[in-house]
Design a protein around this motif. Structure first.
Motif, PDB file in Angstrom:
ATOM      1  N   PHE A   1      10.194   2.728   2.244  1.00  0.00           N
ATOM      2  CA  PHE A   1       9.370   1.815   3.020  1.00  0.00           C
ATOM      3  C   PHE A   1       9.485   2.182   4.492  1.00  0.00           C
ATOM      4  O   PHE A   1      10.569   2.491   4.992  1.00  0.00           O
ATOM      5  N   LEU A   2       8.359   2.161   5.205  1.00  0.00           N
ATOM      6  CA  LEU A   2       8.354   2.394   6.643  1.00  0.00           C
ATOM      7  C   LEU A   2       7.555   1.298   7.324  1.00  0.00           C
ATOM      8  O   LEU A   2       6.544   0.813   6.782  1.00  0.00           O
ATOM      9  N   GLY A   3       8.007   0.929   8.495  1.00  0.00           N
ATOM     10  CA  GLY A   3       7.303  -0.071   9.287  1.00  0.00           C
ATOM     11  C   GLY A   3       7.041   0.465  10.678  1.00  0.00           C
ATOM     12  O   GLY A   3       7.758   1.324  11.183  1.00  0.00           O
ATOM     13  N   TYR A   4       5.968  -0.058  11.297  1.00  0.00           N
ATOM     14  CA  TYR A   4       5.636   0.380  12.652  1.00  0.00           C
ATOM     15  C   TYR A   4       6.224  -0.621  13.634  1.00  0.00           C
ATOM     16  O   TYR A   4       5.953  -1.822  13.561  1.00  0.00           O
ATOM     17  N   ASP A   5       7.059  -0.127  14.566  1.00  0.00           N
ATOM     18  CA  ASP A   5       7.766  -1.025  15.483  1.00  0.00           C
ATOM     19  C   ASP A   5       7.074  -1.186  16.829  1.00  0.00           C
ATOM     20  O   ASP A   5       7.650  -1.708  17.780  1.00  0.00           O
TER      21      ASP A   5
ATOM     22  N   PRO B   1      -1.893   1.544  14.514  1.00  0.00           N
ATOM     23  CA  PRO B   1      -1.177   0.638  13.604  1.00  0.00           C
ATOM     24  C   PRO B   1      -0.596  -0.552  14.358  1.00  0.00           C
ATOM     25  O   PRO B   1      -0.094  -0.419  15.481  1.00  0.00           O
ATOM     26  N   ALA B   2      -0.684  -1.695  13.746  1.00  0.00           N
ATOM     27  CA  ALA B   2      -0.173  -2.914  14.367  1.00  0.00           C
ATOM     28  C   ALA B   2       1.345  -2.954  14.261  1.00  0.00           C
ATOM     29  O   ALA B   2       1.927  -2.449  13.294  1.00  0.00           O
ATOM     30  N   THR B   3       1.973  -3.566  15.235  1.00  0.00           N
ATOM     31  CA  THR B   3       3.418  -3.754  15.176  1.00  0.00           C
ATOM     32  C   THR B   3       3.752  -4.635  13.983  1.00  0.00           C
ATOM     33  O   THR B   3       3.193  -5.728  13.820  1.00  0.00           O
ATOM     34  N   GLY B   4       4.640  -4.153  13.133  1.00  0.00           N
ATOM     35  CA  GLY B   4       5.003  -4.887  11.927  1.00  0.00           C
ATOM     36  C   GLY B   4       4.270  -4.415  10.689  1.00  0.00           C
ATOM     37  O   GLY B   4       4.521  -4.915   9.592  1.00  0.00           O
ATOM     38  N   LEU B   5       3.349  -3.436  10.848  1.00  0.00           N
ATOM     39  CA  LEU B   5       2.618  -2.916   9.701  1.00  0.00           C
ATOM     40  C   LEU B   5       3.595  -2.234   8.735  1.00  0.00           C
ATOM     41  O   LEU B   5       4.434  -1.437   9.148  1.00  0.00           O
ATOM     42  N   LEU B   6       3.465  -2.537   7.446  1.00  0.00           N
ATOM     43  CA  LEU B   6       4.395  -2.043   6.436  1.00  0.00           C
ATOM     44  C   LEU B   6       3.645  -1.234   5.390  1.00  0.00           C
ATOM     45  O   LEU B   6       2.617  -1.670   4.871  1.00  0.00           O
ATOM     46  N   VAL B   7       4.163  -0.038   5.068  1.00  0.00           N
ATOM     47  CA  VAL B   7       3.598   0.793   4.014  1.00  0.00           C
ATOM     48  C   VAL B   7       4.746   1.412   3.220  1.00  0.00           C
ATOM     49  O   VAL B   7       5.901   1.382   3.651  1.00  0.00           O
ATOM     50  N   TYR B   8       4.377   1.995   2.077  1.00  0.00           N
ATOM     51  CA  TYR B   8       5.359   2.740   1.275  1.00  0.00           C
ATOM     52  C   TYR B   8       4.948   4.199   1.265  1.00  0.00           C
ATOM     53  O   TYR B   8       3.858   4.553   0.802  1.00  0.00           O
TER      54      TYR B   8
ATOM     55  N   LEU C   1      12.353   3.676   9.518  1.00  0.00           N
ATOM     56  CA  LEU C   1      12.909   3.238   8.235  1.00  0.00           C
ATOM     57  C   LEU C   1      13.653   1.922   8.373  1.00  0.00           C
ATOM     58  O   LEU C   1      13.986   1.276   7.373  1.00  0.00           O
ATOM     59  N   ASP C   2      13.962   1.526   9.610  1.00  0.00           N
ATOM     60  CA  ASP C   2      14.690   0.280   9.842  1.00  0.00           C
ATOM     61  C   ASP C   2      13.722  -0.888   9.755  1.00  0.00           C
ATOM     62  O   ASP C   2      13.382  -1.547  10.746  1.00  0.00           O
ATOM     63  N   VAL C   3      13.274  -1.130   8.535  1.00  0.00           N
ATOM     64  CA  VAL C   3      12.251  -2.149   8.328  1.00  0.00           C
ATOM     65  C   VAL C   3      12.883  -3.521   8.130  1.00  0.00           C
ATOM     66  O   VAL C   3      12.481  -4.499   8.759  1.00  0.00           O
TER      67      VAL C   3
ATOM     68  N   PRO D   1       0.827  -1.224   0.000  1.00  0.00           N
ATOM     69  CA  PRO D   1       0.000   0.000   0.000  1.00  0.00           C
ATOM     70  C   PRO D   1       0.849   1.257   0.000  1.00  0.00           C
ATOM     71  O   PRO D   1       1.794   1.386   0.779  1.00  0.00           O
ATOM     72  N   ARG D   2       0.518   2.180  -0.910  1.00  0.00           N
ATOM     73  CA  ARG D   2       1.244   3.437  -1.068  1.00  0.00           C
ATOM     74  C   ARG D   2       0.397   4.581  -0.566  1.00  0.00           C
ATOM     75  O   ARG D   2      -0.803   4.638  -0.833  1.00  0.00           O
ATOM     76  N   MET D   3       1.022   5.507   0.147  1.00  0.00           N
ATOM     77  CA  MET D   3       0.264   6.622   0.734  1.00  0.00           C
ATOM     78  C   MET D   3       1.202   7.764   1.063  1.00  0.00           C
ATOM     79  O   MET D   3       2.433   7.591   1.075  1.00  0.00           O
TER      80      MET D   3
END
Length: 316
Positions: free
Chosen positions: A78-82, A64-71, A88-90, A51-53
């Motif tokens: 790419f960014l992830g929710y920790d 957002p859930a831990t591990g959720l990935l978006v662009y 950015l450390d995905v 998903p791009r946003m």
């Protein structure tokens, strides 16, 4: 035709549904998804589109859930929710951040290479510094109008040096060299250690005094150590500011002489040579000490009437 097409779609969906129930997995373009996966997508010509946003849309995701990935299509990253923040450390937790790093261990965390290859640092895509595979550091790059290295004073309230070089010597070791300069071309000045009156004049390369190694063409002194003062020499061959020379060949001292003379000019060959001025002894009782042929020492001075006096003394 429509009925058969509809029936085919139902059969396909029923197959997927039954596969998910029995296997707990989904395989796309494969009937044998990897046992370790919940979703196995097989393709040799296409990829997965995350998903791009925008940044604002990403930040608007509720809980957002831990591990959720978006662009993020504004950051193009790419960014992830920790679990606490977007990062950015995905794909790796060992990246060096451009805004600083925390929790590092100097014994295991470093910037560099692990193979037999050097390291290059660039600014404006121009190489500014390199570290070779054997540890030699070099400042280089394009032509610039500023010093390549600027070292500030450690502490203005103390005499702690800005730069310190340590040499460990034992009997039989080679002669230590803490710093050395060299002229790779054929000019007269082979090296220069200069002093400036301000940081502004220093940055522009304008000195007030200095010490140079002069490749003199005078055969009697050869390459010599030259002290200059009173301003910056106007060019490579300028000798107007030179105050004293120590001859490289004969190791004699010359005061008031030029270090750059034609090869036919003959300089005196005494240990101390003075021209263009006087020698002034201001201390009463001082004089010139000389050694006689039999090894005795005599001091030559004057009395109150200006008459020379010779006094036998113990050799210093």
């Amino acid at each position: 035709m429509k009925k058969r097409y509809f029936t085919g779609k139902v059969q396909f969906l029923m197959y997927i549904f039954c596969f998910i129930i029995t296997k707990g997995q989904v395989g796309i373009n494969t009937t044998t998804p990897d046992p370790s996966s919940i979703l196995d997508i097989n393709s040799t010509s296409k990829g997965v589109l995350i998903p791009r946003m925008t940044t604002s849309e990403r930040n608007s995701i509720l809980n957002p859930a831990t591990g959720l990935l978006v662009y993020d299509n504004q950051l193009n990253k790419f960014l992830g929710y920790d679990g606490t923040q977007w990062t950015l450390d995905v794909f790796s937790g060992s990246k060096w951040g451009i805004t600083g790093n925390a929790g590092t261990n100097p014994t295991t965390d470093f910037i560099g290479t692990t193979d037999n290859v050097g390291l290059s640092f660039r600014a404006n895509n121009v190489e500014a510094m390199t570290i070779s595979s054997d540890g030699r550091a070099s400042l280089a790059g394009g032509n610039i109008n500023n010093p390549r290295l600027l070292v500030g004073r450690s502490n203005p309230a103390t005499s702690v040096p800005s730069i310190m070089s340590v040499v460990e010597n034992d009997t039989g070791d080679s002669y230590p060299v803490n710093m050395i300069t060299a002229n790779v071309a054929g000019g007269r000045v082979r090296g220069n250690y200069a002093f400036a009156s301000s940081t502004t004049t220093a940055a522009s390369g304008t000195s007030s005094a200095g010490i140079i190694l002069s490749n003199s063409n005078s055969p009697i002194i050869g390459p010599s150590l030259v002290f200059y003062t009173g301003g910056h020499p106007t060019n490579m061959n300028s000798t107007a500011q030179e105050a004293m020379i120590i001859g490289g060949t004969n190791r004699n001292v010359y005061i008031g002489y030029s270090s750059f003379n034609t090869a036919t000019l003959t300089l005196p060959n005494a240990k101390l040579n003075v021209t263009g001025g006087d020698i002034y002894l201001n201390s009463i009782g001082s004089g010139v000490i000389m050694t006689s042929p039999n090894g005795s020492c005599f001091k030559v001075g004057i009395d109150n009437t200006g008459v020379l006096q010779t006094t036998s003394i113990t050799c210093p």
